[in-house]
Design a protein around this motif. Structure first.
Motif, short mmCIF file in Angstrom:
data_model
loop_
_atom_site.label_atom_id
_atom_site.label_comp_id
_atom_site.label_asym_id
_atom_site.label_seq_id
_atom_site.Cartn_x
_atom_site.Cartn_y
_atom_site.Cartn_z
N ILE A 1 1.72 -2.19 -3.00
CA ILE A 1 1.56 -3.61 -2.68
C ILE A 1 2.50 -4.04 -1.56
O ILE A 1 2.14 -4.87 -0.73
N ASN A 2 3.71 -3.47 -1.51
CA ASN A 2 4.56 -3.84 -0.36
C ASN A 2 4.70 -2.67 0.64
O ASN A 2 5.64 -2.63 1.44
N HIS A 3 3.74 -1.76 0.56
CA HIS A 3 3.60 -0.73 1.60
C HIS A 3 4.77 0.23 1.65
O HIS A 3 5.04 0.85 2.67
N LEU A 4 5.50 0.37 0.54
CA LEU A 4 6.48 1.45 0.48
C LEU A 4 5.73 2.77 0.34
O LEU A 4 6.24 3.83 0.68
N GLU A 5 4.52 2.69 -0.25
CA GLU A 5 3.57 3.81 -0.20
C GLU A 5 2.35 3.30 0.55
O GLU A 5 1.95 2.16 0.38
N GLN A 6 1.77 4.16 1.37
CA GLN A 6 0.56 3.77 2.09
C GLN A 6 -0.67 4.15 1.26
O GLN A 6 -0.80 5.30 0.86
N HIS A 7 -1.55 3.16 1.01
CA HIS A 7 -2.77 3.49 0.28
C HIS A 7 -3.73 4.22 1.22
O HIS A 7 -3.68 4.05 2.43
N ASN A 8 -4.62 5.03 0.62
CA ASN A 8 -5.56 5.81 1.44
C ASN A 8 -6.87 5.08 1.65
O ASN A 8 -7.48 5.22 2.71
N SER A 9 -7.32 4.32 0.66
CA SER A 9 -8.53 3.53 0.86
C SER A 9 -8.49 2.33 -0.07
O SER A 9 -7.68 2.26 -1.00
N GLY A 10 -9.42 1.40 0.16
CA GLY A 10 -9.43 0.17 -0.62
C GLY A 10 -8.65 -0.92 0.10
O GLY A 10 -8.08 -0.68 1.17
N THR A 11 -8.66 -2.13 -0.48
CA THR A 11 -7.96 -3.23 0.19
C THR A 11 -6.93 -3.87 -0.73
O THR A 11 -7.11 -3.92 -1.94
N ILE A 12 -5.86 -4.32 -0.10
CA ILE A 12 -4.84 -5.11 -0.79
C ILE A 12 -4.68 -6.39 0.01
O ILE A 12 -4.47 -6.34 1.22
N ARG A 13 -4.82 -7.52 -0.67
CA ARG A 13 -4.56 -8.79 0.00
C ARG A 13 -3.43 -9.51 -0.71
O ARG A 13 -3.41 -9.57 -1.94
N VAL A 14 -2.49 -10.00 0.07
CA VAL A 14 -1.36 -10.73 -0.50
C VAL A 14 -1.35 -12.12 0.12
O VAL A 14 -1.21 -12.26 1.33
N ASN A 15 -1.56 -13.11 -0.72
CA ASN A 15 -1.69 -14.50 -0.25
C ASN A 15 -2.63 -14.59 0.95
O ASN A 15 -2.36 -15.29 1.93
N GLY A 16 -3.74 -13.87 0.87
CA GLY A 16 -4.77 -13.97 1.90
C GLY A 16 -4.64 -12.98 3.03
O GLY A 16 -5.60 -12.74 3.76
#
Lengths: 261, 229
Positions: A68-83
């Protein structure tokens, strides 16, 4: 079965999401080499909501919170934080991180800086506040977590519980709208656990959004709006904390609760 | 064989002039070596081509004897027409310049490895905390990782520095009259090897111990968080 009724039956009108969404995660996947740590995670956290993540070790809770705070990079999918969608672009990452405060299992205080300097470090560097203003903010939050008397000391001079409370104050100084906690009490002795959990309960009452990985089931029951149970990189069950603890619907959660309660 | 205080006193101007040359060689080497070592250390911590380059750089310059390197720079390079027939000749014909180049390369090889070790010792979680607080990678490097690494490597740097002080005597091979060479000159004129060399050793001892005191003070200031608690 006939096709007409299938088409005719309207799906119940249900709002997909609460009015204000703080964190929205869709189809999130995370791999470490060939190992899949997160599998198609869907999770939504409303503003002001307190969400507890629990599950056995290796279930992906920490990976999820760190994505969620990009300390790990996700490989696929989406994360939205306050838009804001969290891409791997530095500007998006920076904008998302400004909304988030993070507390770690191992405190991760800056060992060579005083407690006060720990708290003012990011205020001075990331927000470029003048020292006096940064000091005022830091003292305010140190007082809120009851370590104002330790401001001139170094982290090594503090107890574990005090260190973790400083870490919470350090994150709060930047006035995040969402706090992420990654097993904040797992490295503490039983006495210190209470002092940190009390601070977190106070914090929860202020209306801030919280996502917390923890094994403190009593805390989860008291404070959580919603609990999420993960296993092997998947969300197995989620529900309001009442239903989660008193009427778990999956066998896996039942087995887990039996072990930890 | 005995120590002759009168000769020691009389040869003091010569020895102090040599000491000045020692510092004139040493100080630029310390600054340039540190500046050169930093990017090499950072490359060494990356993956791929940069790391291979940095590892080769470190392996080469730690492996080559500094005396051989000085000869190569001072006597070897001018054999190449690109050095001999261009503006490079003006700088490479200067013994000081060659001493700076040769010793800087050696020093930077050792320093890169020291800095790499210091950076590697910084707990990743502490850097993550800074990252989560919104520091840029650049700020995290210069304001957190390097200041922490500097504290870890103080002892190793002290060793390297003291060895460097004494290694500068190699520059006498390329015509510079440093402290050791000056003492040797006095020996040549007086046939007394004992007095000038012991005096020179005493001067080295003073330099090294003043530096040691400096390090102790720096350690006390930078690592005061370890003293308490």
């Amino acid at each position: 079965m006939n096709a007409v009724t299938q088409i005719a039956v309207p799906s119940p009108v249900r709002r997909e999401t609460p009015a204000a969404v703080a964190i929205s995660i869709r189809k999130l996947n995370k791999f470490y080499g060939g190992f899949q740590a997160l599998r198609d995670i869907d999770l939504e956290v409303g503003q002001g909501e307190i969400v507890i993540l629990c599950g056995p070790s290796g279930s992906g809770k920490s990976s999820l919170i760190r994505c969620i705070n990009h300390l790990e990079q996700h490989n696929s999918g989406t994360i939205r934080v306050n838009g804001t969608e969290l891409t791997h672009k530095a500007s998006d990452v920076a904008q998302v991180r400004r909304q988030l405060g993070m507390v770690f299992q191992g405190f991760n205080l800056f060992p060579h800086m005083t407690v006060l300097a720990n708290c003012t470090f990011a205020l001075r560097l990331a927000l470029r506040l003048p020292a006096a203003e940064a000091n005022d903010i830091a003292r305010e939050y140190l007082a809120r977590v009851n370590v104002q008397d330790q401001a001139a000391k170094y982290p090594s001079e503090l107890s574990g519980g005090q260190q973790q409370r400083v870490a919470i104050a350090r994150a709060l100084c930047l006035k995040p709208s969402i706090m992420l906690f990654d097993e904040p009490t797992s490295a503490l002795d039983p006495e210190s656990v209470g002092s940190v959990l009390r601070i977190m309960e106070d914090l929860a009452a202020t209306g801030i959004t919280m996502v917390c990985v923890t094994h403190e089931m009593g805390f989860a029951r008291r404070v959580a709006d919603r609990c999420v149970f993960m296993e092997k990189g998947e969300i197995v069950e989620e529900g309001t904390s009442d239903r989660f603890f008193s009427a778990p619907s999956t066998a896996r959660l039942k087995a887990f609760l039996q072990q930890v309660l | 064989m005995h120590y002759d205080p009168v000769l020691a006193w009389e040869s003091m101007p010569t020895l102090l002039a040599g000491t000045a040359t020692t510092f004139a060689v040493l100080l630029p080497v310390l600054v340039l070596g540190l500046l050169l070592a930093l990017p090499v250390a950072l490359m060494r911590l990356e993956r791929g081509g940069k790391a291979v380059f940095a590892a080769s750089y470190i392996a080469f310059f730690r492996g080559v004897p500094s005396l051989v390197l000085l000869y190569l720079v001072y006597s070897g390079l001018p054999q190449l027409s690109v050095v001999r027939d261009t503006f490079l000749w003006t700088v490479f014909s200067n013994a000081y310049f060659c001493a700076w180049v040769g010793l800087t390369l050696t020093h930077s090889g050792y320093m890169a490895e020291i800095i790499r070790g210091g950076l590697a010792a910084v707990p990743p979680g502490v850097v993550e905390a800074a990252t989560a607080l919104g520091l840029s990678p650049r700020q995290a490097l210069f304001r957190l990782r390097l200041p922490m690494a500097a504290r870890y490597v103080l002892k190793a740097y002290q060793n390297e520095l003291l060895i460097m002080v004494k290694s500068t005597s190699a520059v006498s091979a390329i015509t510079l009259v440093d402290l050791t060479a000056a003492a040797n000159t006095v020996f040549d004129y007086t046939y007394d090897p004992f007095t000038p060399l012991v005096t020179a050793a005493a001067i080295y001892w003073c330099i090294v111990n003043i530096m040691r005191i400096g390090f102790t003070m720096a350690d006390r200031k930078l690592n005061r968080h370890l003293a308490r608690g």
